[in-house]
Design a protein around this motif. Structure first.
Motif, short mmCIF file in Angstrom:
data_model
loop_
_atom_site.label_atom_id
_atom_site.label_comp_id
_atom_site.label_asym_id
_atom_site.label_seq_id
_atom_site.Cartn_x
_atom_site.Cartn_y
_atom_site.Cartn_z
N ILE A 8 -8.37 3.90 1.89
CA ILE A 8 -8.90 4.00 3.25
C ILE A 8 -8.29 5.24 3.89
N THR A 62 -7.71 0.19 -3.39
CA THR A 62 -8.70 0.40 -2.33
C THR A 62 -8.15 1.50 -1.41
N ASN A 68 -4.82 -3.84 -4.91
CA ASN A 68 -5.61 -5.07 -4.82
C ASN A 68 -4.86 -6.26 -5.38
N SER A 93 0.84 -1.19 0.00
CA SER A 93 0.00 0.00 0.00
C SER A 93 0.87 1.24 0.00
N THR A 102 -12.09 1.63 -8.56
CA THR A 102 -11.57 1.01 -7.33
C THR A 102 -11.13 -0.43 -7.55
N SER A 103 -11.11 -0.89 -8.81
CA SER A 103 -10.72 -2.28 -9.05
C SER A 103 -9.24 -2.50 -8.83
#
Length: 1487
Positions: free
Chosen positions: A993, A991, A1004, A961, A987-988
């Motif tokens: 946050i 992700t 992902n 990430s 968003t595929s």
């Protein structure tokens, strides 16, 4: 009744003219008056009318011999003061005389003016003036007496009549001005006059009021009473005797009003009015705090001065004891020669005057204020005000002063603002303000210290700490100056002292005012005199208005008014108290009456009720008591303030917060408020201000950006602190939201017949909130004349472009744009140039729009833009970005890149940190390159403090990430992620946050599709952003790390190792870097799992990560591979150790040896085996250490297999101390060689240790001995003798086998008769006999130390050679002289006894080279050879003396004296001649 008389200069000149013809007949008496201007006045005799004198003397009429009646006075009483009546020898009254004061007017004026500059001199001046005018200065008075004739009296009568009229007018005036006259209502002698002033100036209203009793003065503004003490920053009211003034500071428009002054006493009231008009330089709306100040035309210089203040000082922070400077650069335009503005500094609206604490400097361009040795009193709002002939400009910022570090943890900080009030002859009230920080416990009270000016001794005024911030100090010495300071105390200790107060003089207030006022008028040629006061010698009356001014638990302060009748000698006071319910009055100050009409009483019982009264006294006695004060209960009259109202904190800047609160209710004598802050969750409170503020609003600076704070407020007065207010709601320290700045760069993007497309740049400052839209205004321009502005859109636009429709072709228009955010609408942008509405026919594209920047750093910046609205004849296929420094000219534009850029962003690198740059972009199509866009910038290339970058994180599960953190999040701020600077909506692949100030973008399924530049922008901030470029190489590295995290391996800090332990045990061990409590270990040998039992012992300490396995011994079957297999969750680890072949067999032997050693040590054994050492004294010791020895253990020594018995000589060399055995061989020799053994034996076992002191062993000992000897050698020294020069070195001990070699100039010295080497005792020497120049040089001595040898060197050249050679020559010459000097070598007795009449013959042997001269002496007188004395010297060796027929006269002390060039010597002897008959007769007499 007193009378005054004035004699004018005109009268003096008339008298001088009348007496010119009498100068020869009688003595002209005159006097000097040096009191005013040191002018000498010669005044003739004056026949004035006789009036009553102040002395109590009776008039007696007496007739003289001539029949004339004269008036005589009775004798003066003893207590009467000197009269000023002039009398002749017969006591006839002939007029008045005037006392002559020997002090010049300049001197007296100087005394009174000097106190304005030096407070210390004020007390001295006061005493000098008092002694000059009050006490009887008999020595300073001269009385000149002159007889008056009747004829002269007639001549002067006309003049007296003329003068009487002048005196009546003067007396009328004095009745009004003299307080000793009859009472009358107030009357304005000088009324205040109206004034007109410019805004920002100061104005002062003056008036003079007469009246008795002294009127009370009050000032009113539009009939509203002015309280100058409550508003000292605005008003100052002063009253000096009958002159009164009101000063209005820093006038503004609201000070325009009618000001009344009212004078009131018991006889009535009168008032006067004056108008004050404050003018502004221009009419209009009142300017705001950020608007420029008005300026007006200066007719004096013919210009309008414009003031600009730059390089302004910011909010400053300092600590006590530091030096702080504030400064601004002031630009005055235009520049006028020899004209300088007035620069004034203010603290809290009060002008600052230069002092030892405050230094100001104006260089002509820069104004600097320096605060030396900061104290909390220096905290406040500092304002720089620049006054010019056209107006003024100001700038202000707050200065905070932090407390210095305390010396002892927990003690309070120093109090502040120590001041002195109500100073009198022996009394002063000291006040101060409580500090903001009380320390680890509440303040118990305060200590007050005083110091007399001119000394450095501080004396404590109170023994018990006082709780109130106010204390009366008594016992001062009149006329002396004092300074005061205060210290706070709590349970932890005493604080540092406060800053000292201003010096104050202990003196009567009326005398102080008289000194400050100075002479009432300059010298006018008049002489004033007054007769004696008729109240001398009268007991003073009662004091009046006795009141309790202050009452606390610690003390009570009384005040009263002096009596009306007190005389000129002054009065003092006795204070009496009475406990309620009793009739007994007790005198409080029995020992010493007080001089001041103030008194503080201590040691009163709290809660009891008392009454007080005062008596006056002087030399005539003690007066009647005043009226009682009534019952006064001892206790605190001033209550603690109530807690302030709830504070409300609002955002202000990135480092400050504005706090509002409700004022404390029903508080008396409020000093101010202290504000405290605390970061949420810490419970640590810090002061925001160290000087109390009276307002209910305060800006707290110096806070941490982004932190959450709560605030509370407490009030303070002289009684102490209030309870703290409730805590405010938490507030985040961030800049407050404001309206955005102006949009910029309004340009035309595309034009058609009836519409135009406009574009502009977003404002650089969004006001702390996102821009919600834009409003466009337009106006027509016809013939160069612009019309009114009209709105084009009623709904806010969300883009930076707009299609303006319904326009008229061929008409010119101007446009302006305003931005809007949640705080409101901005000011409009600058109008665009007049734009003609007509269709474009150009083929190249229009200008790119929407230029903005992200990721501003010291050396780089990312520029982004949008494509042009008008593409031209073909689509846009690329862009060019240009850049230049903001200060460079238009010719300095240069391209950032050479090839066309197809993207709509570019990162510009290679910038200079701290420089400002501007950018523009050009679009390209097939037809060519279009015009450049509107200029973006200037952009300052500088990384913001606290800027963070995006970083990549791989968690324990292998998830990759990107993380971005922001500490300056504001309300409504969001994280916006983009890829290649396009917002991510799919968003595929990612992700996202976000929580609080942290956002994480999680991949992902990382793959080559994710390569590119990822950026993140925080909205509603000042452009906080960052980017991260993911390359193919970087992705591969991250995938490897992810795999390691998904399939982890337990890390080993140490791989498996083996070590031998006691008893031959074997330990296999390893250590992990980290593990969890679930970690499990499997022990394997040759692929077979083993478990704990007799052979194996296992241990796993999970806290340290150490894994151990123990075996008691190694056997043949233990050869193989040992393995530890570990499992910790999903992590695994393995470590092994292979023991086979020679390695295993060697380990097995070591294990067996270790076990045998353990068995040996179970009985008596040698811890250290027998060995040798050589002491610094070169003694050889054989020693060993033994262990596990009991008293019954046998210890035996032997040499060469022969036991050393206790009676042997060698047994004395054996010593035992604790566990150490020693055999002291001493100085070793060859007969000490041999094999030495030591045996230990008891029931538990035996042990033996051997040392072979032969061959190699003996040589090793000798080598160590030689090493000790060599290292003990001293540096080579030089010694001169009569034979030559000796070089030598000393050693501790010399052994015959020690090899010593001498070298000269690095060459070995051959032994000869002249140069020899050798040893004497412990001295190694080299002798050089009869040295010559060839013997100069470097000498070295090589001593064998068992290895390489030790060298000692000496350089026998230069001064060393010179001194040694000269000493040799001196000693050699002395030796020759000693050998050849003349001397008597023998033959002479010491005493010779001979009978009278016999002959004496003595011969002495003589030696000397050359042959000495010989002489004989008797009783130190030389003898000459004659018939009686025959002297001979034969063969140059024998000297003889013969005395024929000796007599008693020949008795005496004789000497043979020999002398040559080397010396002289005398051989002395005594000759005693006796007579036998005389001897016999003497003996008979004895019998």
């Amino acid at each position: 009744m007193s009378a005054s008389l004035q004699v004018t200069q005109k009268l003096r000149h008339q008298h001088q003219h009348q007496h010119q013809h009498e100068e020869k007949q009688q003595q002209q008496h005159h006097y000097e008056s040096s009191y005013y201007l040191s002018s000498k006045s010669s005044v003739s005799k004056q026949s004035f009318s006789t009036v009553k004198t102040t002395s109590h003397r009776k008039k007696i009429s007496v007739k003289t011999e001539k029949g004339q009646e004269v008036v005589k006075l009775s004798p003066l009483p003893k207590r009467a003061k000197r009269t000023y009546l002039a009398m002749d020898k017969d006591k006839e009254v002939i007029g008045y005389v005037i006392p002559v004061f020997r002090a010049s007017h300049d001197v007296v004026r100087g005394l009174m003016e000097a106190q304005e500059e030096e407070v210390t001199e004020e007390g001295i001046n006061y005493v000098a003036m008092r002694n000059l005018f009050v006490r009887e200065a008999r020595e300073a008075m001269e009385v000149k007496v002159e007889k008056k004739t009747r004829s002269k009296h007639v001549r002067e009568s006309a003049v007296r009549l003329e003068m009487s009229r002048t005196m009546e007018e003067w007396l009328e005036f004095r009745k009004k001005m003299n307080p000793d006259s009859l009472t009358h209502r107030p009357e304005f002698i000088v009324k205040p006059r109206g004034q007109t002033v410019w805004e920002g100036k100061d104005v002062k209203l003056h008036c003079t009021v007469a009246g008795w009793p002294k009127p009370r003065i009050a000032w009113y503004k539009n009939n509203v009473l002015i309280d100058a003490k409550a508003h000292p920053e605005k008003y100052t009211a002063e009253s000096n005797y009958n002159m009164h003034s009101l000063e209005i500071k820093n006038c503004d428009f609201f000070d325009t009003a009618k000001y009344h002054v009212s004078a009131l006493n018991v006889k009535g009231e009168t008032s006067a009015v004056a108008s004050v008009v404050v003018k502004r330089f221009q009419e209009g709306v009142e300017p705001g705090p950020l608007d420029p100040k008005p300026h007006g035309f200066s007719p004096e210089h013919g210009v309008t001065f414009e003031t600009t203040i730059i390089d302004k000082f910011e909010v400053a922070f300092g600590s006590e004891g530091e030096t702080l400077s504030l400064g601004c650069t002031v630009i005055i335009y235009p520049t006028v020669k020899k004209y300088q503005p007035e620069v004034v500094w203010y603290r809290n609206s009060v002008p600052l005057k230069p002092s030892k604490w405050v230094h100001t400097h104006w260089s002509g361009e820069r104004a600097v204020l320096t605060l030396v040795h900061l104290n909390k009193e220096d905290e406040g709002l500092y304002t720089l005000r620049v006054n010019t002939k056209s107006g003024y400009d100001t700038y202000a910022a707050y200065v905070f002063v932090r407390d210095a570090d305390v010396e002892v943890e927990g003690v309070p900080v120093a109090p502040l603002d120590v001041r002195c009030h109500d100073a009198n002859k022996d009394y002063v009230v000291v006040t101060w303000k409580q500090p903001a920080v009380e320390g680890s416990s509440s303040i118990l009270g305060y200590y007050i210290d005083r110091c007399e000016v001119g000394t450095h001794h501080w004396a404590q005024c109170n023994e018990v700490p006082v709780k109130y911030a106010r204390f009366p100090v008594t016992g001062l010495v009149e006329g002396r100056s004092y300074m005061f300071r205060v210290r706070a105390v709590n349970k932890a200790g005493v604080s540092r002292p406060s800053r000292v107060s201003e010096a104050v003089v202990a003196m009567d207030p009326s005398d102080r005012a008289r000194l400050r006022a100075g002479p009432s008028a300059p010298w006018t040629g008049m002489i004033k005199f007054t007769e004696e006061d008729p109240t001398v010698g009268v007991v003073p009356g009662e004091p009046s208005d006795v009141v309790v001014t202050e009452a606390t638990k610690s003390y009570v302060v009384l005040a009263w008014k002096p009596p009306a009748q007190r005389g000129h000698e002054g009065v003092m006071y006795y204070i009496e108290k009475r406990i309620s319910g009793t009739d007994t009055w007790q005198r409080v100050n029995t020992g010493m009456p007080v001089k001041s009409p103030r008194f503080a009483l201590f040691d009163l019982a709290e809660g009891k009720s008392y009454s007080f009264r005062v008596r006056c006294c002087n030399s005539a006695g003690v007066g009647e008591a005043s009226e009682s004060t009534g019952e006064v209960i001892v206790g605190d009259k001033l209550d603690l303030p109530s807690a302030p109202g709830n504070p409300v904190a609002t955002r202000n800047t990135d480092t400050s917060v504005v706090v509002f609160w409700g004022a404390s209710k029903d508080v008396q004598h409020l000093v101010g408020y202290y504000i405290e802050c605390s970061v949420v969750g810490t419970d640590v409170w810090m002061p925001c201000n160290n000087k109390p503020v009276k307002q209910t609003r305060f800006v707290c600076h110096g806070l941490i950006t982004g932190a959450n704070y709560v605030f509370k407020v407490k009030a303070v007065n002289a009684a102490g602190y209030s309870q703290s207010s409730p805590n405010s709601d938490a507030v985040v320290v961030q800049a407050a939201i404001s309206v955005p700045g102006k949009p910029t760069g309004v340009t035309l993007l595309e034009a058609f017949k009836d519409y135009m497309v406009l574009g502009w740049n977003a404002p650089a400052n969004n006001g702390g909130a996102d821009i919600r839209g834009y409003f466009v205004d337009y106006r027509t321009v016809k013939g160069g004349v612009a019309g009114k502005w009209h709105e084009m859109n009623h709904q806010a636009l969300t883009t930076t472009s707009y299609k303006a429709e319904n326009l008229k072709e061929r008409l010119f228009y101007q446009f302006q744009v305003r931005a809007v955010n949640m705080a409101g609408v901005s000011k409009p942008s600058l109008p665009s140039a007049p734009l003609e509405c007509k269709e474009w026919t150009i083929t190249v594209p229009g200008v790119p729009v929407g230029l903005h920047v992200l990721e501003i750093r010291d050396t780089s910046v990312v520029v982004l833009w949008e494509p042009p609205v008008f593409d031209g004849r073909s689509p846009v296929n690329g862009y060019y970005l240009d850049v230049k420094e903001a200060s460079a000219g238009e010719e300095c534009w240069k391209g950032v890149h050479e090839k066309v850029n197809k993207m709509k962003y570019m990162k510009v690198t290679g910038l200079k940190g701290g420089a400002s740059y501007v950018f523009h972009v050009r679009a390209q199509n097939l037809a060519g390159v279009g015009k450049p866009s509107a200029v973006l910038g200037p952009i300052l290339a500088q990384t913001r403090p606290g800027t963070k970058e995006i970083y990549v994180d791989v968690d324990d599960d292998g998830v990759i990430s990107m993380v971005f953190e922001c500490s300056e999040m504001m309300e409504g701020s969001e994280f916006v992620w983009s890829k290649n600077y396009k917002e991510i909506t799919d968003t595929s692949r990612l992700t996202i946050i976000s929580e609080r100030g942290k956002s994480r973008a999680i991949f992902n399924s990382p793959s080559l599709e994710d390569l590119g530049t990822f950026s993140c922008v925080v909205t509603n901030t000042d452009g906080i952003s960052s980017s991260y470029t993911l390359t193919e190489e970087g992705l591969k590295r991250l995938l490897d790390i992810s795999h390691d995290h998904k399939f982890p391996v337990i890390p080993f800090k140490n791989e498996m190792a083996m070590e031998l332990l006691e008893k031959g045990r074997v330990r296999f061990w390893t250590q992990l870097e980290k593990c969890t409590s679930d970690c499990q270990v499997e022990y394997v040998f040759n692929d077979v799992i083993i478990s704990q039992g007799k052979k194996y012992t296992m241990n796993f300490d999970k806290s340290t990560g150490i894994i151990e396995m123990f075996m008691d011994s190694l056997e043949v079957t233990d050869e193989g591979t040992f393995t530890f297999n570990l499992v910790d969750g999903k992590a695994k680890g393995t470590t092994s150790l292979v023991l086979i072949g020679d390695e295993f067999r060697e380990l097995q032997k070591k294990s067996e040896f270790a076990r045998a050693e353990w068995v040996r040590k179970q009985g008596p054994h040698f811890v250290e085996y027998l060995d040798f050492s050589v002491t610094p004294d070169c003694d050889v010791l054989l020693k060993c250490k033994i262990g596990n020895v009991r008293p019954e253990t046998e210890i035996t020594w032997s040499k060469d297999c022969i036991e050393i018995a206790e009676d042997d000589e060698d047994a004395k060399k054996i010593e035992r101390q604790d566990g150490e055995l020693t055999f002291n061989i001493g100085k070793i020799s060859k007969h000490d060689a041999g094999v030495y053994e030591v045996f230990l034996k008891d029931e538990r076992g035996r042990d033996k240790s051997t040392f072979n002191l032969t061959d190699a062993g003996y040589q090793a000992v000798m080598n160590e001995l030689f090493r000790v000897i060599a290292n003990s050698s001293s540096e080579i020294k030089v010694l001169s003798t009569e034979h030559g020069i000796v070089l030598y070195s000393t050693v501790t001990y010399y052994h015959e086998d020690l090899r010593v070699g001498w070298l000269h100039k690095d060459g070995k010295i051959a032994a000869s008769e002249r140069v020899k080497s050798g040893v004497t005792g412990d001295q190694l020497w080299l002798k050089i006999n009869e040295p010559t120049e060839k013997d100069k040089g470097k000498y070295s001595m090589d001593i064998f130390d068992g290895k390489d040898g030790v060298k000692r060197a000496f350089d026998l050249t230069g001064q060393a050679w010179q001194e040694a050679f000269e000493e040799f020559q001196r000693l050699k010459a002395a030796a020759i002289a000693e050998r050849n000097r003349a001397r008597v070598v023998g033959g002479l007795p010491d005493v010779v006894a001979i009978q009278e009449g016999k002959s004496l013959n003595l011969t002495g042997n003589v030696w000397g080279e050359p042959v000495p001269e010989v002489s004989w002496t008797k009783n130190e007188k030389q003898l000459v050879s004659d018939d009686h004395y025959k002297l001979k010297f034969e063969h140059n060796k024998f000297a003889s003396i013969t005395i024929a027929a000796v007599t008693t006269a020949d008795s005496g002390k004789y000497a043979l004296v020999v002398k040559n060039k080397y010396g002289t010597e005398a051989g002395e002897f005594t000759v005693s001649v006796y007579n036998p008959e005389e001897e016999e007769s003497k003996e008979e007499k004895k019998d």
